[in-house]
Design a protein around this motif. Sequence first.
Motif, PDB file in Angstrom:
ATOM      1  N   CYS A 163      52.434 -11.082 -31.571  1.00 22.74           N
ATOM      2  CA  CYS A 163      53.714 -11.095 -32.278  1.00 22.74           C
ATOM      3  C   CYS A 163      53.546 -11.163 -33.795  1.00 22.74           C
ATOM      4  CB  CYS A 163      54.645 -12.190 -31.743  1.00 22.74           C
ATOM      5  SG  CYS A 163      53.961 -13.842 -31.734  1.00 22.74           S
ATOM      6  N   CYS A 172      53.881 -16.475 -26.247  1.00 25.54           N
ATOM      7  CA  CYS A 172      54.391 -17.498 -27.169  1.00 25.54           C
ATOM      8  C   CYS A 172      55.764 -17.996 -26.717  1.00 25.54           C
ATOM      9  CB  CYS A 172      54.528 -16.921 -28.576  1.00 25.54           C
ATOM     10  SG  CYS A 172      52.956 -16.499 -29.316  1.00 25.54           S
ATOM     11  N   VAL A 212      53.377 -18.396 -32.755  1.00 24.45           N
ATOM     12  CA  VAL A 212      52.876 -17.030 -33.000  1.00 24.45           C
ATOM     13  C   VAL A 212      51.470 -16.816 -32.438  1.00 24.45           C
ATOM     14  CG1 VAL A 212      54.256 -16.640 -35.081  1.00 24.45           C
ATOM     15  CG2 VAL A 212      52.032 -17.748 -35.278  1.00 24.45           C
ATOM     16  N   CYS A 213      51.140 -15.547 -32.238  1.00 22.86           N
ATOM     17  CA  CYS A 213      49.798 -15.170 -31.783  1.00 22.86           C
ATOM     18  C   CYS A 213      49.498 -13.777 -32.352  1.00 22.86           C
ATOM     19  CB  CYS A 213      49.758 -15.170 -30.255  1.00 22.86           C
ATOM     20  SG  CYS A 213      50.636 -13.791 -29.522  1.00 22.86           S
ATOM     21  N   LYS A 239      58.057 -15.032 -25.124  1.00 25.22           N
ATOM     22  CA  LYS A 239      58.498 -13.840 -25.845  1.00 25.22           C
ATOM     23  C   LYS A 239      58.364 -12.565 -24.991  1.00 25.22           C
ATOM     24  CE  LYS A 239      57.597 -15.687 -30.472  1.00 25.22           C
ATOM     25  NZ  LYS A 239      56.885 -15.470 -31.757  1.00 25.22           N
ATOM     26  N   CYS A 282      54.322 -11.222 -25.392  1.00 23.88           N
ATOM     27  CA  CYS A 282      53.194 -12.156 -25.476  1.00 23.88           C
ATOM     28  C   CYS A 282      53.615 -13.479 -24.834  1.00 23.88           C
ATOM     29  CB  CYS A 282      52.763 -12.373 -26.933  1.00 23.88           C
ATOM     30  SG  CYS A 282      54.038 -13.150 -27.947  1.00 23.88           S
TER      31      CYS A 282
HETATM   32 ZN   LIG Z   1      52.949 -14.266 -29.655  1.00 28.41          ZN
END
Ligand SMILES: [Zn+2]
Length: 477
Positions: free
Chosen positions: A41, A25, A37-38, A20, A23
């Motif tokens: 995001c 991901c 996701v993290c 992304k 980040c």
């Molecule tokens: Zn993320």
Amino acid sequence: MKYEAVIGLEVHVELSTKTKAFCGCTTEYGGKPNSHVCPVCLGLPGALPRINLEVVNKALKTGLALNCSINRFNRFDRKNYFYPDAPKNYQITQNDYPICYDGFIEIDGADGTRKKVGIERIHMEEDAGKQLHSSKGTLVDFNRSGVPLIEIVSKPDLRTPEEASQYLTKLRSILLSLGVSDVKMEEGSLRCDANISLREVGATAFGVKAEVKNMNSFKSLEKALRYEFLRQEEALEKGEKLSVETRRWDEAQEKTILMRSKEMANDYRYFPEGDLVSLSISEEWIEGIRSTIQELPHEKEERFVRDYGIPPYDAMVLTLTEDMANYFDETVKICGDGKAASNWLMGDISRLMNEAGTWVKELKFSPAQLAGLLALIEKGTISTAIAKTVLTHMFAEGKDPQVIVEEHGLVQNNDEDFIREAVNQVLDSAPHVVEDYRNGKTKIMGFVVGQTMKATKGKANPGIINKLVQEELERRK
Ligand SMILES: [Zn+2]
């Protein structure tokens, strides 16, 4: 026509990076909801974004290919809005300093001349999450949240729905060739909004525009713009006052539907994104990216017409895919005959591929082998008819044309005595032919040529057959 349309397109392109924008991901399509996701995001408090350089590189590459200038100073901004798909309640985008500006794409204008469609700007931004509606309520999937996008904004230089569609087609083919996105309109990696207003032909001021959203194919873009033209024209003719509004294309009803008018428009309160450092793009960086840009499809198309002497239509068809364009290019570089290579590729070879459901990439014979086949025809070793048989073998077995010709004894017969005898046999067995010829029915010659070709199992030189059929018929007249 009393009115002309003034159209500009805003195109969102999902960049094909592994991770992304801010980040680590994955950007992989699909996946279990909320599995990619993290904290970054998901917009969790305290999480800090970090720019993915690949996003900047791909945006730069796009801008350079679209003849843009580059903003050496780059900054991100926050676009503030409150909506369930935006976990931070803002989107990271570029407002004041878009990475690229002032470029153009050339198209064939509605008036038949080449025309430059200006590109106002290209900026980087992040995608939002996706809402999933069901009878139980609405859920949000943030897998797409933070996926990198570029938005390519054209100047209002387009005048017809066809021009808009052509611009988008060309843009799509450039993006595909650059490898910056997979540009699938149906899957949403290429999204297009259009601004359209009408003005009386000859006027220079702009009319009141409508923004049309939700067109997910080239066809619906054209249909939506045509619909909007008629809607606005009718309103203007009735003396109604148009207002700036956002409309949604409804594919099922084939009409645009009002979403919101300007009074309801958001004020996004843009301000600089303080969590990301600004970028300073050096000359070396730009030149490094420029050097990775290969010849673009439209440049190839123009070169094929200019250097290989093939018609523009053929060049357009051959450059629809990169594989076909390269295959053609390599073949011509060896055989030197653009027209012949183009005819075989667009004709028999495309037909064989269609029937077998295969692609250029899967062809068992190389451009050099195709050039070899063309050389055999050129030298008179085989006729065009025999070449079709040889090609069928090449297609199935991938052997050298020369080998196939020898294995199957397909060498063309140029022996005039042999061919004359075959012609005479045909004429002897069909006396009515000579009678018809005497009565001026010269069309009958085609029949004799065909029969002779058949009698010699397609191996006799067709040029010589033609010549001898005429000679023998004249002699018997
Ligand atoms: Zn993320």
